[in-house]
Enzyme design. Structure first.
Site, PDB file in Angstrom:
ATOM      1  N   SER A  34       0.834  -1.215   0.000  1.00  0.00           N
ATOM      2  CA  SER A  34       0.000   0.000   0.000  1.00  0.00           C
ATOM      3  C   SER A  34       0.862   1.255   0.000  1.00  0.00           C
ATOM      4  O   SER A  34       0.397   2.333  -0.379  1.00  0.00           O
ATOM      5  CB  SER A  34      -0.915   0.009   1.228  1.00  0.00           C
ATOM      6  OG  SER A  34      -1.732  -1.142   1.240  1.00  0.00           O
ATOM      7  N   HIS A  71      -2.817   3.272   6.632  1.00  0.00           N
ATOM      8  CA  HIS A  71      -2.000   2.050   6.665  1.00  0.00           C
ATOM      9  C   HIS A  71      -0.738   2.196   5.826  1.00  0.00           C
ATOM     10  O   HIS A  71       0.169   1.372   5.941  1.00  0.00           O
ATOM     11  CB  HIS A  71      -2.812   0.827   6.248  1.00  0.00           C
ATOM     12  CG  HIS A  71      -3.517   0.976   4.932  1.00  0.00           C
ATOM     13  ND1 HIS A  71      -4.560   1.839   4.735  1.00  0.00           N
ATOM     14  CD2 HIS A  71      -3.321   0.362   3.744  1.00  0.00           C
ATOM     15  CE1 HIS A  71      -4.977   1.745   3.484  1.00  0.00           C
ATOM     16  NE2 HIS A  71      -4.248   0.871   2.867  1.00  0.00           N
ATOM     17  N   GLY A 117      -6.222   5.810   9.819  1.00  0.00           N
ATOM     18  CA  GLY A 117      -6.160   4.361   9.923  1.00  0.00           C
ATOM     19  C   GLY A 117      -7.559   3.768   9.946  1.00  0.00           C
ATOM     20  O   GLY A 117      -7.757   2.618   9.583  1.00  0.00           O
ATOM     21  N   LEU A 180      -6.788  -2.844  -5.606  1.00  0.00           N
ATOM     22  CA  LEU A 180      -6.926  -3.984  -4.696  1.00  0.00           C
ATOM     23  C   LEU A 180      -7.210  -3.541  -3.269  1.00  0.00           C
ATOM     24  O   LEU A 180      -6.488  -2.731  -2.705  1.00  0.00           O
ATOM     25  CB  LEU A 180      -5.646  -4.827  -4.723  1.00  0.00           C
ATOM     26  CG  LEU A 180      -5.351  -5.511  -6.060  1.00  0.00           C
ATOM     27  CD1 LEU A 180      -3.976  -6.170  -6.033  1.00  0.00           C
ATOM     28  CD2 LEU A 180      -6.427  -6.536  -6.389  1.00  0.00           C
ATOM     29  N   GLU A 360     -23.358  14.229   9.734  1.00  0.00           N
ATOM     30  CA  GLU A 360     -22.681  14.389  11.021  1.00  0.00           C
ATOM     31  C   GLU A 360     -21.225  13.939  10.980  1.00  0.00           C
ATOM     32  O   GLU A 360     -20.385  14.463  11.718  1.00  0.00           O
ATOM     33  CB  GLU A 360     -23.454  13.624  12.106  1.00  0.00           C
ATOM     34  CG  GLU A 360     -24.869  14.140  12.355  1.00  0.00           C
ATOM     35  CD  GLU A 360     -25.887  13.683  11.311  1.00  0.00           C
ATOM     36  OE1 GLU A 360     -25.561  12.791  10.491  1.00  0.00           O
ATOM     37  OE2 GLU A 360     -27.008  14.228  11.300  1.00  0.00           O
ATOM     38  N   PHE A 385     -27.877  11.832  17.128  1.00  0.00           N
ATOM     39  CA  PHE A 385     -27.290  11.835  15.783  1.00  0.00           C
ATOM     40  C   PHE A 385     -25.767  11.935  15.821  1.00  0.00           C
ATOM     41  O   PHE A 385     -25.101  11.678  14.821  1.00  0.00           O
ATOM     42  CB  PHE A 385     -27.894  12.938  14.921  1.00  0.00           C
ATOM     43  CG  PHE A 385     -29.392  12.819  14.777  1.00  0.00           C
ATOM     44  CD1 PHE A 385     -29.991  11.574  14.669  1.00  0.00           C
ATOM     45  CD2 PHE A 385     -30.197  13.937  14.762  1.00  0.00           C
ATOM     46  CE1 PHE A 385     -31.368  11.448  14.552  1.00  0.00           C
ATOM     47  CE2 PHE A 385     -31.578  13.826  14.650  1.00  0.00           C
ATOM     48  CZ  PHE A 385     -32.166  12.575  14.543  1.00  0.00           C
ATOM     49  N   GLN A 421     -35.342   9.903  18.057  1.00  0.00           N
ATOM     50  CA  GLN A 421     -34.802  11.251  18.276  1.00  0.00           C
ATOM     51  C   GLN A 421     -34.236  11.444  19.686  1.00  0.00           C
ATOM     52  O   GLN A 421     -33.789  12.538  20.022  1.00  0.00           O
ATOM     53  CB  GLN A 421     -35.893  12.312  18.045  1.00  0.00           C
ATOM     54  CG  GLN A 421     -36.781  12.084  16.842  1.00  0.00           C
ATOM     55  CD  GLN A 421     -36.033  12.194  15.531  1.00  0.00           C
ATOM     56  OE1 GLN A 421     -35.459  13.228  15.218  1.00  0.00           O
ATOM     57  NE2 GLN A 421     -36.012  11.112  14.748  1.00  0.00           N
TER      58      GLN A 421
END
Lengths: 612, 612
Positions: A34, A71, A117, A180, A360, A385, A421
């Site tokens: 990566s 990563h 991460g 990938l 949010e 929320f 709520q």
């Protein structure tokens, strides 16, 4: 940027690959492939494009860089080592307990603004930084390197939408499209066109390039800042790119090379590697630093005892009051600002308010971005929320972010809107955030003073506010330090200590009056600071009432005030009896629901009588 | 659908408006204008298009309807009343404590599959239902009505992406683009073209219509199911549409009309209103019902005591084992399946596995969708990433969903990857979900048996699994009922009861051995069921050890095992001393981190000695 030496940058890119492989092989874990896919992109950004002072990563007008695909940390560490910030030998301490070069980046490192991460979070933080650059009249740019896999996260599209809406041409996303994922190919593979259509639909300028072709990379970077849109560079890359036996192969995610494999890779990489070139493009320095100092004091509040004011409204009043004295204060909301009363701040200081719409995750990311730039961001929504952004809040904890969250409409006391709520798990959620401070105001004075405390305290703070209007209990000169509590009723003959906060504090006071008329005294404590808890205050009171404590809260039974008190004080022999919401509540009138779920004055009285 | 009487449907639409206004005015709260904008759409869907048995809302091949914009609940209730399911007079009980017609829809009502009201969640649940229709070879369609404001939620785009990827032409989204949010206009206003580009970029077929023109609505509905893409109908509407003094006006969100205003609205609406027409389009009934019965038993496990098997791997083994016997079991993961071991199920039963890519909100929504159709969905990821879907899990609690969540890689024991990958708040998070069951396996046998328990138990269950391999402790015939605990060490002279689970259970056993050699006995309990907790087992043990309990957990100090034990038992005079992770951890080796954060055998021994 006329003097860019393409060959040098190509050489550094390979050096970054070498570092990334060596470090992960030494560590025995990590994600080398990566790193490799993004090595050319990072080399071009760090050594051929971005403007910053490598000796002072915190300099206020440095270009910012967020490694959203956290990563690939070894690549980031390698880049900073190559700037000369620290010795390259340190890279071999990757992932060791004594090293700050952790598996994924955290702000323990001076060149990391936010922990990454948990994928998909970097872009919203970048939006916050880019908005803050505008607010501060600075010309640094914000670069966010994303993986392609993380573009599946909705948080990316919340951020993309807000960036497009604000025409943030000082924000640049680079997507390392290496095809990938961890366990299989990504949904879109190498279909750059599909990514292009998505970003364009969200208001972005797009460029498609070969992410291993430095000519192409530097060419699109040279056109950064043009136009009035944020720019995304969609870079087609190969996972493990640059090493013949790794590149574009499945099964290599999160796997270090063996020593032998690493040696083979070095043979391929070393002929083209260069090191020790350092970084040469300084940060822009024509603009003054923003003034981000805390004021000496704030204006006083002016409530009268008995006034009926909802704590959510007091929050809005406090934002305006302290916002006038404290230029660091900024605010954001998720299209609930007329209910949370953040709208008061918006009306007074529109330049310092960001409407994040119903998103949010983006809101918390934007706030965290402002926090990295020295601001004190207050982000508000209905408490329930904020659960939508719990992973962002969790990672803000790892970032040690100076983030202020305010959740309104808590508990069954909101009434008729019903359980979807009602914030009934917010205390549990926020207590479990590392380093958090959790506050819960009962009256307007307390709410306002706690907002001051939040602004002064560095770290994640959460304030719980309520929907119903409640009577002002405290005088305007009362202090509410974090970690404190108020003993509101106490006498020598008290039988039980009742600990409450918010609407249930008023129920406890009612119960105290009712019980007193029946000859039963109770101590009543306002536990406005849930974390840290005023354990000594509560303990001292409890010791005087035969170690008997009743907690009462407009929250579920688990993880809230009751668990906080029991968890802190049971070791001292204090016996904690919890009154809390024990089942899925319904719609109804506020007072009906307090009664039905046994957290009203009558329930408190009954519990006390059962214990006496 | 040749016999649709357009005039009748127009009349019903106005009747739905009348009901919505009357109900919210009677309740004194609610969102009438959010109902009015969608009234024509809902009238067309319910009375001119969808195929269902109004007498049996749960019939297996009914078309499904999800009101993602849950605040338009009165409109939904009005539609079902008009089908004849219940008397229209009941609508006036809206939001009363005695009525199931709550402020936002919940599955207490037979025609509601999932609770809505936290915006942006409906579409992913619809994706789950649509995928389940394919799995079950049924031809019902799934309709999701969204508000435009909620399209700012990233969760919508996660779901849109997955629906496009799977070419779900049995899924239809209808977006009520009424331009106005709660506190201001939405980001995109009436720009249908912007929505069109977004959905097209995510692989959808799009239609733009006037959402108040029944000809247009019915025409696009007639073409539902064509092609190989999901369909989104972008309907331009007016908030408050149909009432002259409400429509397209700001400031009316979430406000009921006064009696006088309601009377004025009725004057406008009644001339065109019709009622009592009922519903005439039956559900398709040519296909057999899916077999969703629980099996009588599952095959036995076959581990040997002392075998080293990670509980996460045992989870994968269990899924395959019970999946063979139980066709209800389906699974999904967020591109971590090779780490959670859900991949074992994927390889064995690919048709019953959904890869949700890196989109945990969508994953939980998809699982909840499958659950509504009688399946037993197991959704897995790293425990920490389930935080990304906390609001979805919260609402699944309100839905009383039969959802199984599995979080791997918990705590500092994951080692080098560092804090962003460590589930350290998952117990707090999951305990606070209403009606949840929270389980934590220490060995492979326990993990497998708990997966069986989860499949058998109706409701939200969470299983915590660990990364390191651990020794098999239990025999294959051991039973692990929910709410139980295992007393692994106990003798008459024990001084302290140590309660642990997961990797810390092994540390407790090591500590017991070490302390025994020093003449100190401790009771060791495996608290594999965190919620409900085996309070009587722990209490009985504690009573024999002078009421002294030490809890030890690979989780933060707040809201986990320690708080659970203290919260349940402090009222009985049990003194609970908590060992848990008290600070932001670092990267390092698993055993190094257990030691550094004081949750290893040595820390337990020291704590016990301090107490003795």
């Amino acid at each position: 940027m006329n003097d860019i030496d393409y060959e040098s940058i190509k050489g550094i890119a390979n050096q970054l690959r070498i570092h990334s492989i060596a470090a992960t092989t030494a560590a025995g874990s990590g994600h080398p492939t990566s790193c490799l896919s993004a090595a050319d992109l990072v080399a071009a950004l760090f050594f051929g494009h971005m403007r910053y002072d490598p000796k002072n990563p915190h300099y206020y007008n440095n270009d910012r860089f967020i490694l959203s695909k956290g990563h690939a940390a070894p690549l980031l560490y390698a880049a900073w080592a190559e700037t000369g910030l620290f010795p390259a030998e340190d890279l071999l301490k990757l992932r060791q307990l004594g090293s700050e070069l952790e598996g994924h980046p955290t702000p323990r490192l001076p060149f990391v603004d936010v922990a990454t991460g948990s994928l998909g979070q970097g872009l919203s933080i970048g939006v916050g930084m880019a908005l803050c650059a505008r607010l501060d009249n600075l010309d640094y740019r914000t670069y966010v390197l994303l993986g392609d896999g993380e573009c599946a996260e909705g948080a990316v599209w919340e951020a993309a939408s807000l960036a497009g809406f604000h025409h943030l041409n000082n924000l640049i996303a680079v997507v390392d499209v290496n095809r990938l994922g961890q366990s299989q190919p990504t949904m879109l593979g190498h279909d750059l066109n599909a990514y292009r259509k998505r970003f364009e639909a969200f208001g972005w300028r797009t460029e498609e390039i070969d992410g291993h072709d430095l000519d192409e990379i530097l060419e699109v970077l040279a056109a950064v800042g043009l136009g009035h849109q944020p720019l995304v560079i969609l870079a087609k890359t190969l996972k493990g790119g640059g090493v013949s036996f790794l590149q574009d192969k499945e099964g290599w995610h999160g796997k270090p090379l063996s020593k032998e494999e690493a040696a083979r890779a070095m043979v391929e990489l070393q002929p083209m590697a260069r090191s020790g070139i350092g970084h040469a493009i300084p940060a822009p320095n024509q603009l003054p630093a923003p003034k981000n100092e805390a004021p000496a004091s704030y204006p006083a509040t002016a409530y009268k005892p008995g006034d009926l004011v909802a704590t959510r409204e007091a929050y809005g009043n406090a934002l305006v009051r302290i916002g006038g004295a404290d230029a660091r204060v900024v605010a954001m909301d998720g299209d609930t600002k007329n209910s949370t009363f953040a709208d008061k701040f918006n009306k007074k200081f529109p330049d310092r308010f960001t409407e994040c719409f119903i998103a949010e995750q983006s809101m918390v990311g934007v706030a965290a971005g402002f926090a990295t730039r020295g601001k004190v961001p207050f982000a508000s929504s209905f408490a329930c929320f904020l659960a939508r952004a719990y992973d962002q809040i969790r990672v803000a904890g790892i970032s040690m972010a100076n983030l202020k969250l305010v959740g309104s409409h808590v508990g069954v006391s909101i009434g008729e809107d019903g359980p979807s709520q009602m914030g009934l798990e917010d205390l549990a959620m926020m207590r479990a955030i590392v380093g958090s401070t959790v506050l819960y105001a009962s009256d307007a004075v307390c709410a306002e003073k706690l907002v001051e405390q939040m602004a002064a305290h560095k770290g994640i703070c959460y304030l719980r506010t309520s929907r119903p209007k409640t009577a002002v209990l405290y005088k305007n000169d009362e202090a509410f330090p974090i970690g404190g509590a108020k003993v509101l009723r106490q006498s020598a003959e008290d039988k039980v200590t009742v600990v409450a906060a918010g609407v249930t504090l008023y129920e406890a006071l009612k119960a105290a009056d009712a019980l007193k008329s029946q000859g039963i005294g109770i101590t009543v404590i306002d536990a406005y600071s849930i974390k840290p808890l005023a354990r000594e205050v509560i303990k001292a009171a409890a010791k005087k009432t035969r170690n008997l404590v009743v907690t009462v809260e407009d929250h579920y039974l688990e993880g809230g005030l009751g668990d906080a008190v029991a968890g802190e004080l049971s070791a001292d022999g204090i016996q904690v009896h919890k009154l809390a919401v024990r089942e899925l509540p319904r719609s109804g009138k506020s007072e009906e629901l307090l009664a039905r779920y046994h957290i009203d004055a009558s329930a408190i009285s009954n519990k006390v009588k059962a214990l006496v």
